[in-house]
Design a protein around this motif. Structure first.
Motif, PDB file in Angstrom:
ATOM      1  N   HIS A   5      61.905 -10.662  -7.297  1.00  0.00           N
ATOM      2  CA  HIS A   5      62.471 -10.300  -8.593  1.00  0.00           C
ATOM      3  C   HIS A   5      61.376 -10.191  -9.653  1.00  0.00           C
ATOM      4  O   HIS A   5      61.407  -9.284 -10.502  1.00  0.00           O
ATOM      5  CB  HIS A   5      63.526 -11.321  -9.021  1.00  0.00           C
ATOM      6  N   ALA A   6      60.414 -11.094  -9.611  1.00  0.00           N
ATOM      7  CA  ALA A   6      59.307 -11.038 -10.564  1.00  0.00           C
ATOM      8  C   ALA A   6      58.481  -9.780 -10.340  1.00  0.00           C
ATOM      9  O   ALA A   6      58.061  -9.115 -11.306  1.00  0.00           O
ATOM     10  CB  ALA A   6      58.426 -12.281 -10.431  1.00  0.00           C
ATOM     11  N   VAL A   7      58.275  -9.418  -9.091  1.00  0.00           N
ATOM     12  CA  VAL A   7      57.504  -8.208  -8.785  1.00  0.00           C
ATOM     13  C   VAL A   7      58.270  -6.966  -9.220  1.00  0.00           C
ATOM     14  O   VAL A   7      57.678  -6.026  -9.767  1.00  0.00           O
ATOM     15  CB  VAL A   7      57.160  -8.158  -7.281  1.00  0.00           C
ATOM     16  N   ILE A   8      59.580  -6.949  -9.024  1.00  0.00           N
ATOM     17  CA  ILE A   8      60.396  -5.808  -9.444  1.00  0.00           C
ATOM     18  C   ILE A   8      60.350  -5.652 -10.955  1.00  0.00           C
ATOM     19  O   ILE A   8      60.222  -4.528 -11.470  1.00  0.00           O
ATOM     20  CB  ILE A   8      61.844  -5.957  -8.939  1.00  0.00           C
ATOM     21  N   ILE A   9      60.445  -6.744 -11.701  1.00  0.00           N
ATOM     22  CA  ILE A   9      60.364  -6.680 -13.160  1.00  0.00           C
ATOM     23  C   ILE A   9      59.005  -6.144 -13.589  1.00  0.00           C
ATOM     24  O   ILE A   9      58.901  -5.297 -14.482  1.00  0.00           O
ATOM     25  CB  ILE A   9      60.646  -8.065 -13.785  1.00  0.00           C
ATOM     26  N   LEU A  16      57.871   1.921 -17.049  1.00  0.00           N
ATOM     27  CA  LEU A  16      58.212   2.239 -18.440  1.00  0.00           C
ATOM     28  C   LEU A  16      56.959   2.449 -19.289  1.00  0.00           C
ATOM     29  O   LEU A  16      56.950   3.312 -20.178  1.00  0.00           O
ATOM     30  CB  LEU A  16      59.082   1.137 -19.040  1.00  0.00           C
ATOM     31  N   ASP A  17      55.926   1.686 -19.019  1.00  0.00           N
ATOM     32  CA  ASP A  17      54.676   1.846 -19.751  1.00  0.00           C
ATOM     33  C   ASP A  17      54.058   3.220 -19.474  1.00  0.00           C
ATOM     34  O   ASP A  17      53.564   3.890 -20.374  1.00  0.00           O
ATOM     35  CB  ASP A  17      53.714   0.732 -19.361  1.00  0.00           C
ATOM     36  N   PHE A  18      54.086   3.643 -18.232  1.00  0.00           N
ATOM     37  CA  PHE A  18      53.557   4.949 -17.859  1.00  0.00           C
ATOM     38  C   PHE A  18      54.349   6.080 -18.505  1.00  0.00           C
ATOM     39  O   PHE A  18      53.770   7.014 -19.072  1.00  0.00           O
ATOM     40  CB  PHE A  18      53.570   5.093 -16.333  1.00  0.00           C
ATOM     41  N   VAL A  40      56.369  -5.719 -22.611  1.00  0.00           N
ATOM     42  CA  VAL A  40      57.106  -6.986 -22.559  1.00  0.00           C
ATOM     43  C   VAL A  40      57.554  -7.290 -21.132  1.00  0.00           C
ATOM     44  O   VAL A  40      57.440  -8.434 -20.662  1.00  0.00           O
ATOM     45  CB  VAL A  40      58.311  -6.951 -23.528  1.00  0.00           C
ATOM     46  N   LEU A  41      58.025  -6.275 -20.414  1.00  0.00           N
ATOM     47  CA  LEU A  41      58.453  -6.495 -19.034  1.00  0.00           C
ATOM     48  C   LEU A  41      57.276  -6.849 -18.133  1.00  0.00           C
ATOM     49  O   LEU A  41      57.411  -7.674 -17.221  1.00  0.00           O
ATOM     50  CB  LEU A  41      59.187  -5.269 -18.494  1.00  0.00           C
ATOM     51  N   LYS A  42      56.125  -6.245 -18.364  1.00  0.00           N
ATOM     52  CA  LYS A  42      54.948  -6.593 -17.564  1.00  0.00           C
ATOM     53  C   LYS A  42      54.535  -8.033 -17.807  1.00  0.00           C
ATOM     54  O   LYS A  42      54.217  -8.762 -16.859  1.00  0.00           O
ATOM     55  CB  LYS A  42      53.778  -5.651 -17.888  1.00  0.00           C
ATOM     56  N   VAL A  43      54.540  -8.455 -19.055  1.00  0.00           N
ATOM     57  CA  VAL A  43      54.179  -9.841 -19.370  1.00  0.00           C
ATOM     58  C   VAL A  43      55.207 -10.802 -18.768  1.00  0.00           C
ATOM     59  O   VAL A  43      54.840 -11.817 -18.162  1.00  0.00           O
ATOM     60  CB  VAL A  43      54.050 -10.040 -20.900  1.00  0.00           C
ATOM     61  N   LEU A  44      56.482 -10.489 -18.904  1.00  0.00           N
ATOM     62  CA  LEU A  44      57.534 -11.335 -18.352  1.00  0.00           C
ATOM     63  C   LEU A  44      57.422 -11.424 -16.829  1.00  0.00           C
ATOM     64  O   LEU A  44      57.516 -12.513 -16.246  1.00  0.00           O
ATOM     65  CB  LEU A  44      58.909 -10.804 -18.754  1.00  0.00           C
ATOM     66  N   GLY A  45      57.207 -10.301 -16.170  1.00  0.00           N
ATOM     67  CA  GLY A  45      57.051 -10.303 -14.725  1.00  0.00           C
ATOM     68  C   GLY A  45      55.835 -11.093 -14.287  1.00  0.00           C
ATOM     69  O   GLY A  45      55.887 -11.841 -13.303  1.00  0.00           O
ATOM     70  N   GLY A  46      54.730 -10.963 -15.023  1.00  0.00           N
ATOM     71  CA  GLY A  46      53.527 -11.727 -14.694  1.00  0.00           C
ATOM     72  C   GLY A  46      53.722 -13.212 -14.875  1.00  0.00           C
ATOM     73  O   GLY A  46      53.275 -14.017 -14.040  1.00  0.00           O
ATOM     74  N   LEU A  47      54.390 -13.614 -15.950  1.00  0.00           N
ATOM     75  CA  LEU A  47      54.653 -15.032 -16.179  1.00  0.00           C
ATOM     76  C   LEU A  47      55.589 -15.613 -15.121  1.00  0.00           C
ATOM     77  O   LEU A  47      55.381 -16.739 -14.640  1.00  0.00           O
ATOM     78  CB  LEU A  47      55.236 -15.248 -17.575  1.00  0.00           C
ATOM     79  N   LEU A  48      56.617 -14.856 -14.752  1.00  0.00           N
ATOM     80  CA  LEU A  48      57.523 -15.324 -13.701  1.00  0.00           C
ATOM     81  C   LEU A  48      56.796 -15.444 -12.365  1.00  0.00           C
ATOM     82  O   LEU A  48      57.024 -16.389 -11.598  1.00  0.00           O
ATOM     83  CB  LEU A  48      58.712 -14.372 -13.558  1.00  0.00           C
ATOM     84  N   PHE A  49      55.912 -14.496 -12.086  1.00  0.00           N
ATOM     85  CA  PHE A  49      55.134 -14.547 -10.854  1.00  0.00           C
ATOM     86  C   PHE A  49      54.236 -15.780 -10.835  1.00  0.00           C
ATOM     87  O   PHE A  49      54.169 -16.495  -9.829  1.00  0.00           O
ATOM     88  CB  PHE A  49      54.296 -13.275 -10.725  1.00  0.00           C
TER      89      PHE A  49
END
Length: 65
Positions: A5-9, A16-18, A40-49
């Motif tokens: 889920h973290a990787v998908i986010i 979206l950034d692209f 924001v989604l990249k940061v959230l996904g990285g933090l969850l990972f």
């Protein structure tokens, strides 16, 4: 929450950034919003990972090499 889920986010944030960068280059509206949401989604996904990685039972063994 699983690791996938973290990787998908994170991947959705990259997407979206692209798209936001392409919109910005072509001067389409709402490019700024896409860039912000993607970041924001990249940061959230990285933090969850990182959270999942560090709370894993074998994390100390993995990080000590």
């Amino acid at each position: 929450m699983k690791m996938k889920h973290a990787v998908i986010i994170f991947v959705f944030g990259l997407f979206l950034d692209f798209i936001g960068a392409l919109f910005k280059i072509m001067h389409y509206p709402n490019a700024d919003a896409l860039l912000i949401i993607g970041t924001v989604l990249k940061v959230l996904g990285g933090l969850l990972f990182l959270y999942k990685l560090l709370t894993h039972p074998k994390a100390k063994e993995f990080l000590n090499w």
